[in-house]
Design a protein around this motif. Structure first.
Motif, PDB file in Angstrom:
ATOM      1  N   PRO A  74       6.722   2.502   1.592  1.00 34.51           N
ATOM      2  CA  PRO A  74       7.521   3.618   2.334  1.00 34.51           C
ATOM      3  C   PRO A  74       7.891   3.112   3.698  1.00 34.51           C
ATOM      4  O   PRO A  74       8.552   3.753   4.345  1.00 34.51           O
ATOM      5  N   GLY A  75       7.320   1.863   4.212  1.00 32.08           N
ATOM      6  CA  GLY A  75       7.620   1.610   5.777  1.00 32.08           C
ATOM      7  C   GLY A  75       6.251   1.243   6.457  1.00 32.08           C
ATOM      8  O   GLY A  75       6.219   1.103   7.738  1.00 32.08           O
ATOM      9  N   PHE A  76       5.434   0.427   5.388  1.00 29.32           N
ATOM     10  CA  PHE A  76       4.105  -0.134   5.786  1.00 29.32           C
ATOM     11  C   PHE A  76       4.394  -1.058   6.910  1.00 29.32           C
ATOM     12  O   PHE A  76       5.366  -1.836   7.070  1.00 29.32           O
ATOM     13  N   SER A  77       3.481  -1.195   7.956  1.00 33.32           N
ATOM     14  CA  SER A  77       3.553  -2.350   9.183  1.00 33.32           C
ATOM     15  C   SER A  77       3.100  -3.427   8.261  1.00 33.32           C
ATOM     16  O   SER A  77       2.549  -3.568   7.152  1.00 33.32           O
ATOM     17  N   GLU A  78       3.588  -4.598   8.756  1.00 29.76           N
ATOM     18  CA  GLU A  78       3.255  -6.100   8.147  1.00 29.76           C
ATOM     19  C   GLU A  78       1.887  -6.203   7.917  1.00 29.76           C
ATOM     20  O   GLU A  78       1.485  -6.688   7.094  1.00 29.76           O
ATOM     21  N   GLU A  79       1.042  -5.582   9.248  1.00 27.68           N
ATOM     22  CA  GLU A  79      -0.251  -5.796   8.816  1.00 27.68           C
ATOM     23  C   GLU A  79      -1.023  -4.991   7.885  1.00 27.68           C
ATOM     24  O   GLU A  79      -1.837  -5.498   6.893  1.00 27.68           O
ATOM     25  N   ASP A  80      -0.667  -3.710   7.703  1.00 25.50           N
ATOM     26  CA  ASP A  80      -1.033  -3.017   6.571  1.00 25.50           C
ATOM     27  C   ASP A  80      -0.676  -3.611   5.138  1.00 25.50           C
ATOM     28  O   ASP A  80      -1.308  -3.372   4.289  1.00 25.50           O
ATOM     29  N   LEU A  81       0.564  -3.881   5.070  1.00 24.44           N
ATOM     30  CA  LEU A  81       1.115  -4.481   3.739  1.00 24.44           C
ATOM     31  C   LEU A  81       0.415  -5.857   3.481  1.00 24.44           C
ATOM     32  O   LEU A  81      -0.043  -6.090   2.362  1.00 24.44           O
ATOM     33  N   SER A 115      11.106   1.016  -0.024  1.00 26.27           N
ATOM     34  CA  SER A 115      11.930   2.354   0.303  1.00 26.27           C
ATOM     35  C   SER A 115      12.066   2.779   1.682  1.00 26.27           C
ATOM     36  O   SER A 115      11.054   2.217   2.540  1.00 26.27           O
ATOM     37  N   ASN A 116      12.732   3.529   2.112  1.00 28.29           N
ATOM     38  CA  ASN A 116      12.870   3.926   3.482  1.00 28.29           C
ATOM     39  C   ASN A 116      12.561   5.157   3.701  1.00 28.29           C
ATOM     40  O   ASN A 116      12.784   5.939   4.500  1.00 28.29           O
ATOM     41  N   CYS A 118      -3.230   5.899   4.933  1.00 29.63           N
ATOM     42  CA  CYS A 118      -1.524   6.007   4.742  1.00 29.63           C
ATOM     43  C   CYS A 118      -0.779   5.188   5.450  1.00 29.63           C
ATOM     44  O   CYS A 118       0.252   4.719   5.222  1.00 29.63           O
ATOM     45  N   GLY A 119      -1.307   4.926   6.849  1.00 30.71           N
ATOM     46  CA  GLY A 119      -0.582   3.998   7.662  1.00 30.71           C
ATOM     47  C   GLY A 119       0.481   4.614   8.507  1.00 30.71           C
ATOM     48  O   GLY A 119       0.965   4.188   9.526  1.00 30.71           O
ATOM     49  N   CYS A 120       0.666   6.043   8.197  1.00 31.94           N
ATOM     50  CA  CYS A 120       1.879   6.708   9.091  1.00 31.94           C
ATOM     51  C   CYS A 120       1.034   7.600  10.329  1.00 31.94           C
ATOM     52  O   CYS A 120      -0.253   7.603  10.386  1.00 31.94           O
ATOM     53  N   SER A 121       1.604   8.096  11.202  1.00 31.68           N
ATOM     54  CA  SER A 121       1.276   8.659  12.486  1.00 31.68           C
ATOM     55  C   SER A 121       0.408   9.934  12.201  1.00 31.68           C
ATOM     56  O   SER A 121      -0.641  10.378  12.697  1.00 31.68           O
ATOM     57  N   VAL A 122       0.947  10.656  11.281  1.00 33.62           N
ATOM     58  CA  VAL A 122      -0.008  11.752  10.784  1.00 33.62           C
ATOM     59  C   VAL A 122      -1.467  11.496  10.323  1.00 33.62           C
ATOM     60  O   VAL A 122      -2.312  12.015  10.740  1.00 33.62           O
ATOM     61  N   GLU A 123      -1.350  10.367   9.448  1.00 38.73           N
ATOM     62  CA  GLU A 123      -2.770  10.087   8.845  1.00 38.73           C
ATOM     63  C   GLU A 123      -3.647   9.464   9.900  1.00 38.73           C
ATOM     64  O   GLU A 123      -4.969   9.571   9.661  1.00 38.73           O
ATOM     65  N   ALA A 124      -3.147   8.855  10.748  1.00 45.20           N
ATOM     66  CA  ALA A 124      -3.718   8.506  12.106  1.00 45.20           C
ATOM     67  C   ALA A 124      -4.322   9.361  12.997  1.00 45.20           C
ATOM     68  O   ALA A 124      -5.034   9.215  14.120  1.00 45.20           O
TER      69      ALA A 124
END
Length: 264
Positions: free
Chosen positions: A79-86, A105-106, A208-214
């Protein structure tokens, strides 16, 4: 990717060390709710988190078990993972022996643009839609998701507290298009046992990798999780009681309901 499930130590761990807490509960849910039938082609949705990774291993073990005749494919939406997470996600797939197709996906971009403060609802809705379409394209008739016992309990309270309705995730449901059945074979498995499996096998799942999960934004699920953790200190069985209540509804004592009149 070449699979060698016969020598997969993670599968052995499921069968031996976690036979009672994870494997048997997985099989029980499949039987109780008739989740898998001979001839099924099942897509397993893989997010990269602990729940979806263990779901992949459970399906691989079930395939090796040969008690059911079905096809299984593993798919993941980026959905838009960072390169590090991917990169971390792909390394986990390799080490865990999971052949997974990742498609882009976006979703995050759109969800955070539309509702920057509370993107979770839109994000979840969009992810479902994109994933359902992909599964249908692959010719699968079922989609397996990694929601577990705690997710079901938490979702019930989220809906009660914030949506004013009594409903939760159920183990088997038809998608909105009617072309797909969504199944949740980990409905009986508790999150603490999944975490234990991950730690014991030294698996480091991706968040999750998003700001909410963080923790950078508010999360209703996090609030409910913290509430339940507090309540458990006085009543260790509170989650089980809530879960049981979802299967033990006395319709005669639901406000507005009248016998013979579904609309109340």
């Amino acid at each position: 990717m070449t699979l060698n499930l016969e020598k997969d130590l993670y599968l052995e761990s499921l069968r031996k060390s976690y036979r009672k807490k994870i494997w048997r509960k997985f099989i029980k849910a499949i039987r109780d709710f008739n989740l898998i039938e001979d001839g099924d082609k099942i897509a397993v949705g893989v997010s990269g988190g602990k729940d979806s990774l263990i779901l992949c291993k459970l399906f691989q073990e079930l395939k090796r078990d040969k008690s059911k005749k079905f096809e299984v494919v593993f798919i993941s939406m980026n959905p838009g993972f960072s390169e590090e997470d991917l990169f971390s996600f792909k390394q986990n797939l390799i080490s865990l022996n999971i052949p997974c197709e990742i498609f882009d996906s976006n979703v995050w971009e759109v969800a955070f643009k539309e509702d920057p403060q509370n993107p979770c609802f839109l994000c979840a809705k969009m992810r479902r839609g994109v994933l359902y379409n992909k599964v249908e394209e692959l010719g699968c008739n079922k989609l397996a998701l990694g929601h577990h016992f705690d997710d079901i309990v938490e979702t019930c309270l989220i809906n009660m507290f914030y949506a004013g309705t009594i409903k939760t995730m159920i183990p088997k449901v038809t998608s909105t298009s009617g072309k797909l059945t969504v199944i949740r074979p980990m409905a009986y498995i508790k999150e603490k046992d999944i975490i234990s499996f991950m730690n014991r096998n030294e698996i480091k799942p991706m968040g999750c990798g998003c700001s909410v999960e963080a923790g950078e934004k508010d999360s209703k699920r996090r609030e409910i999780k913290e509430l339940l953790n507090t309540l458990e200190k006085k009543n260790p069985n509170i989650k089980q009681s809530i879960f049981n209540s979802l299967k033990n509804i006395n319709i005669d004592y639901v406000m507005g309901y009248k016998k013979g009149n579904k609309n109340g």
